[in-house]
Design an enzyme around this catalytic site. Sequence first.
Site, mmCIF file in Angstrom:
data_model
loop_
_atom_site.group_PDB
_atom_site.id
_atom_site.type_symbol
_atom_site.label_atom_id
_atom_site.label_comp_id
_atom_site.label_asym_id
_atom_site.label_seq_id
_atom_site.Cartn_x
_atom_site.Cartn_y
_atom_site.Cartn_z
ATOM 1 N N LYS A 54 -3.786 2.696 -3.875
ATOM 2 C CA LYS A 54 -2.486 2.271 -3.344
ATOM 3 C C LYS A 54 -1.483 3.422 -3.397
ATOM 4 C CE LYS A 54 -3.490 -2.512 -4.364
ATOM 5 N NZ LYS A 54 -3.279 -3.748 -5.112
ATOM 6 N N GLN A 98 -0.164 -5.290 -10.922
ATOM 7 C CA GLN A 98 -1.568 -5.499 -10.559
ATOM 8 C C GLN A 98 -2.181 -6.574 -11.460
ATOM 9 O OE1 GLN A 98 -3.185 -3.963 -7.957
ATOM 10 N NE2 GLN A 98 -5.194 -4.805 -8.370
ATOM 11 N N ASP A 121 4.401 -8.260 -3.504
ATOM 12 C CA ASP A 121 3.141 -9.005 -3.607
ATOM 13 C C ASP A 121 3.336 -10.480 -3.244
ATOM 14 O OD1 ASP A 121 0.756 -7.757 -3.963
ATOM 15 O OD2 ASP A 121 0.741 -7.846 -6.154
#
Length: 291
Positions: A54, A98, A121
């Site tokens: 990422k 994450q 997210d």
Amino acid sequence: MTAKIISGTEMAATIRAEIKAEVEILKANTGRMPGLATVLVGGRKDSQSYVRMKKKACAEVGMASFGHDLPENISQEELLRIIQDLNENPEVHGILVQLPIPAHLNEEEILAAVGLEKDIDGFHPINIGRLSMKRREPLFVPCTPKGCIEMLDRTGVQIEGKRAVVLGRSNIVGLPVAMLLLHRNATLTICHSRTQNLPQVVREADILIVAVGRAEMVRGDWVKPGAVVIDVGTNAVDDPTTEKGYRWVGDVAFNEVKEIASAITPVPGGVGPMTIAMLLRNTLDGAKRSS
Ligand code: NAP
Ligand code: L37
């Protein structure tokens, strides 16, 4: 007939080029450089690898990234403080925690601490709540589900009116992708570990999205001829013949299903790269909205 292979690798490259051009325009017009903060807790090898990919993707499209690699035993308070700092940092337009995070941490509280306007997210309870209701607009849609729908759209697959089956109901993939399909007027079935007659239910799908984390579980005879199959699964299976000692396989038995479906995503090179492209898209959108 053999299915069309939907290449996430190629599609994501196209999307990254689109994003790169938009980043340049944003910089030229406002001087603002989109910035992503990644928060990684603990030493999971898979998560480390995804976060590395990422950050690399950010650099390639001209975005900044700020990595926070935190110890497994970090306290809830410390982690909340880091998120608060990132909320207040004007160079950060997106905050990615994450998942999964270690079990001693309160995930719900952590995700709720991410500022709504930086929740790239899309896991803040308000964004998920809006995603789950009619005529509400979340500020961000979760990356992997968004990538699945983008793949259908860019392949020209009609969603409205079709029978869609989602296999899996996790917070990060199954549930939000199901909500997106419903908003697009699919007729929806969600399956999980307690579903009875699973192959039979799956066989009803015109559009099948699979996110179970079980290598090659969906077999050729589970799939309706002509169905479109999106395989989210990324399972590492031991393979001593490869350099790394493992290879990636999806939740779908690709070689069987590609003979039955009209289109299918491969693993690797399918949903994975699209997840990262959607993360860049969300971060850019966050930067555009900030002032
Ligand atoms: P998860 O949280 O483990 O959820 C799995 C879901 O599948 C659950 O809803 C579970 O049902 C259901 N399930 C498990 N075994 C089943 C069975 N035998 N029959 C029917 N349903 C079953 O997994 P996840 O986070 O959604 O991830 C799923 C897969 O996608 C994994 O391989 C993961 O690595 C991959 N993934 C890929 C990306 C990407 O970008 N490509 C992103 C995220 C995840 P219950 O709810 O009843 O337990
Ligand atoms: N946004 N994504 C977001 N937030 C989270 O909390 N867990 C999680 C998440 N998941 C995630 O990033 N998954 C993921 C999975 C696979 C890839 C990328 C992201 C991917 O690109 N996989 C490659 C193969 C891996 C490799 O080459 O090493 C693929 O082609 O599928």
